[in-house]
Design an enzyme around this catalytic site. Structure first.
Site, short mmCIF file in Angstrom:
data_model
loop_
_atom_site.label_atom_id
_atom_site.label_comp_id
_atom_site.label_asym_id
_atom_site.label_seq_id
_atom_site.Cartn_x
_atom_site.Cartn_y
_atom_site.Cartn_z
N ASP A 245 0.84 -1.21 0.00
CA ASP A 245 0.00 0.00 0.00
C ASP A 245 0.88 1.26 0.00
O ASP A 245 0.64 2.19 -0.77
CB ASP A 245 -0.92 0.02 1.24
N GLN A 341 7.11 11.82 -29.39
CA GLN A 341 6.42 12.30 -30.59
C GLN A 341 6.80 13.76 -30.89
O GLN A 341 7.04 14.12 -32.05
CB GLN A 341 4.89 12.19 -30.38
N GLU A 368 4.95 -3.60 -8.51
CA GLU A 368 4.19 -3.32 -7.28
C GLU A 368 2.68 -3.44 -7.53
O GLU A 368 1.87 -2.69 -6.98
CB GLU A 368 4.60 -1.98 -6.64
N1 CAA Z 1 -3.48 -4.65 3.97
C1 CAA Z 1 -3.60 -5.63 4.93
N2 CAA Z 1 -4.12 -6.82 4.68
C2 CAA Z 1 -4.55 -7.07 3.42
C3 CAA Z 1 -4.48 -6.11 2.39
C4 CAA Z 1 -3.92 -4.87 2.72
N3 CAA Z 1 -3.80 -3.91 1.79
N4 CAA Z 1 -4.98 -6.64 1.27
C5 CAA Z 1 -5.38 -7.88 1.56
N5 CAA Z 1 -5.13 -8.15 2.86
C6 CAA Z 1 -5.46 -9.37 3.60
C7 CAA Z 1 -6.93 -9.65 3.46
O1 CAA Z 1 -7.68 -8.94 4.43
C8 CAA Z 1 -7.02 -11.15 3.68
O2 CAA Z 1 -6.98 -11.48 5.04
P1 CAA Z 1 -8.37 -11.96 5.80
O3 CAA Z 1 -8.85 -13.17 5.04
O4 CAA Z 1 -7.91 -12.24 7.18
O5 CAA Z 1 -9.34 -10.81 5.67
C9 CAA Z 1 -5.70 -11.65 3.07
O6 CAA Z 1 -4.81 -10.51 3.03
C10 CAA Z 1 -5.89 -12.18 1.68
O7 CAA Z 1 -6.48 -11.15 0.92
P2 CAA Z 1 -7.22 -11.41 -0.46
O8 CAA Z 1 -8.19 -12.52 -0.31
O9 CAA Z 1 -7.69 -10.10 -0.99
O10 CAA Z 1 -5.98 -11.98 -1.32
P3 CAA Z 1 -5.89 -12.38 -2.85
O11 CAA Z 1 -5.14 -13.65 -2.92
O12 CAA Z 1 -7.21 -12.26 -3.51
O13 CAA Z 1 -4.90 -11.24 -3.43
C11 CAA Z 1 -4.38 -9.16 -4.51
C12 CAA Z 1 -5.23 -9.91 -3.47
C13 CAA Z 1 -4.74 -7.70 -4.33
C14 CAA Z 1 -4.68 -9.60 -5.93
C15 CAA Z 1 -2.87 -9.40 -4.19
O14 CAA Z 1 -2.48 -10.71 -4.49
C16 CAA Z 1 -1.96 -8.43 -4.92
O15 CAA Z 1 -1.76 -7.32 -4.47
N6 CAA Z 1 -1.35 -8.87 -6.04
C17 CAA Z 1 -0.32 -8.09 -6.69
C18 CAA Z 1 1.02 -8.45 -6.15
C19 CAA Z 1 2.01 -7.33 -6.19
O16 CAA Z 1 1.68 -6.15 -6.01
N7 CAA Z 1 3.26 -7.66 -6.37
C20 CAA Z 1 4.31 -6.70 -6.34
C21 CAA Z 1 5.60 -7.35 -6.07
S1 CAA Z 1 6.75 -6.27 -5.25
C22 CAA Z 1 7.42 -5.27 -6.42
O17 CAA Z 1 7.00 -5.20 -7.54
C23 CAA Z 1 8.56 -4.46 -5.94
C24 CAA Z 1 9.45 -3.96 -7.01
O18 CAA Z 1 10.36 -4.65 -7.41
C25 CAA Z 1 9.28 -2.61 -7.54
#
Ligand code: CAA
Length: 384
Positions: A245, A341, A368
């Protein structure tokens, strides 16, 4: 909770940060950025200087060796650094928001004392390892495992696309301690670079962002002491999501900085370039492109500052962070493409910087969390 009105009159500390970083970037980062892009060399000397200036620990409390500045100051610094070099900006963004914050927010006092001063002074670089070859957007489907044996966890598996890999001293690694529990079986670990059984694998050859290191991480019975577990077992996915976040605001700021640099270059070029016996900025076709670029960048900046200000004020900001990242990265791609462009044929050559800006901008729509994932996060909040 909604905030009624946010004051974006930056305070004197935030303005000082902007001035200090802008001067540093003009002197030290801008002259190196094209070289870094061409040689693909990690800008270690710049990182060292940033450490000396306190930029590697901007929002880390002074007690732990940081500059003790606020989160918005940090975001402004990322924007300014990205104006000079997007690679250097992502190194700092990942180091801070997903490399150092995990320890500040979820670490024990002993973990904080052990790592934070080194990270905040730039003597150690931080990294974050969530993504795997088959687990990108679907982050909780990761298959790297951690099995507790006595006073160690044994990690097996691999990670992919890890920023700062090879240069980081510590990695926040997400591994599953219980595969049957999905996201609730994920646990976070602090893995030191010299951990037995841990190694850095092949480096990616990328379209852009060439100064940033992006490699695979390999865990073959890697022995991580129990005291290096970050938070409780099963808390790792929430740790990762909450870090992202904040991280996404930083990526928005990186995108904004790249877009700003491209816009400034295009504006200057349009005033110099003469065709049909006049500067091309006299043509409405060019004026409208520049007007759109300026407007979209300003809108991106406001979304980013709003998300940062909400975080500073202790308000929920997950939705706003995703909006900021989504809009700023789409803007960066649009603005850098339009800048090429405006430069015409010259823009497509390495003689000018705009082609680099365009290549560097693209990744901000992907990492991210892809912009499709940002829309899912935003929609999840809308439905609540
Ligand atoms: N804060 C706290 N907890 C959170 C949350 C948040 N923002 N988002 C989800 N959770 C919790 C949920 O509450 C849930 O817990 P509970 O069951 O206890 O309520 C648990 O996490 C699972 O949540 P979801 O069921 O929503 O999980 P999901 O498997 O459906 O995934 C998603 C959700 C948003 C798709 C997530 O997988 C995601 O963000 N995917 C993208 C991954 C990503 O951003 N990768 C980046 C890699 S790092 C990077 O890129 C760095 C770099 O090099 C620049």
């Amino acid at each position: 909770k909604e905030m009624d009105g946010v004051d974006f009159n930056l305070n004197s500390d935030q303005l000082m940060m902007r001035k200090m970083v802008r001067d540093f970037v003009e002197e030290e980062i801008v002259p190196l950025a094209s070289v870094t892009d061409e040689t693909h060399e990690f800008p270690l000397a710049s990182i060292q200087k940033m450490g000396e200036l306190g930029l590697m620990g901007i929002p880390i409390p002074e007690d732990y060796g940081g500059a003790g500045a606020d989160f918005l100051s940090y975001i402004i610094a990322i924007e300014e650094i990205a104006r000079g070099c997007a690679s250097t900006a992502v190194i700092l963004a990942v180091h801070t928001s997903v490399g150092t914050f995990p320890i500040l927010y979820f670490g024990t006092e002993a973990q904080k004392r052990r790592y934070l001063p080194k990270l905040a002074r730039g003597e150690m670089i931080g990294a974050f390892a969530l993504t795997e070859a088959n687990s990108g957007s679907d982050a909780s489907s990761l298959v790297t495992t951690a099995e507790k044996r006595g006073d160690h966890y044994v990690l097996n598996g691999s990670k992919r696309f890890i920023t700062n890999s090879g240069y980081a001293g510590v990695y926040t690694v997400m591994a599953s301690t219980d595969r049957s529990k999905g996201p609730h079986g994920v646990t976070a670990f602090l893995v030191d670079k010299d951990t037995p059984g841990f190694s850095v694998g092949k480096a990616e050859k990328k379209m852009g962002l060439n100064g940033s290191a992006t490699c695979e991480l390999i865990f073959e019975d890697a022995l991580v002491p129990v005291e290096n577990r970050l938070g409780a077992e099963g808390q790792g996915f929430k740790v990762a999501m909450s870090l992202l976040d904040g991280g996404r605001i930083g990526i928005g700021a990186q995108a904004l900085g790249i877009g700003q640099a491209a816009f400034e270059a295009a504006l200057a070029y349009a005033q110099e370039r003469v065709q049909f016996k006049q500067a091309i900025i006299n043509f409405q076709g060019i004026q409208f492109m520049l007007a759109d670029m300026a407007t979209q960048l300003e809108a991106a900046r406001l979304l980013i500052y709003q998300a940062a200000a909400r975080r500073l004020a202790g308000l929920p900001y997950s939705k706003e962070a995703s909006m900021a990242k989504l809009f700023a990265s789409d803007t960066a791609v649009k603005v850098t493409t339009d800048a090429v462009q405006i430069f015409g044929g010259y823009g497509y050559t390495k003689e000018y910087k705009v082609e680099r800006y365009m290549r560097d901008a693209k990744i901000t729509q992907i990492y991210e969390g892809t912009n499709q994932i940002q829309r899912m996060v935003i929609a999840k909040h809308l439905r609540k």
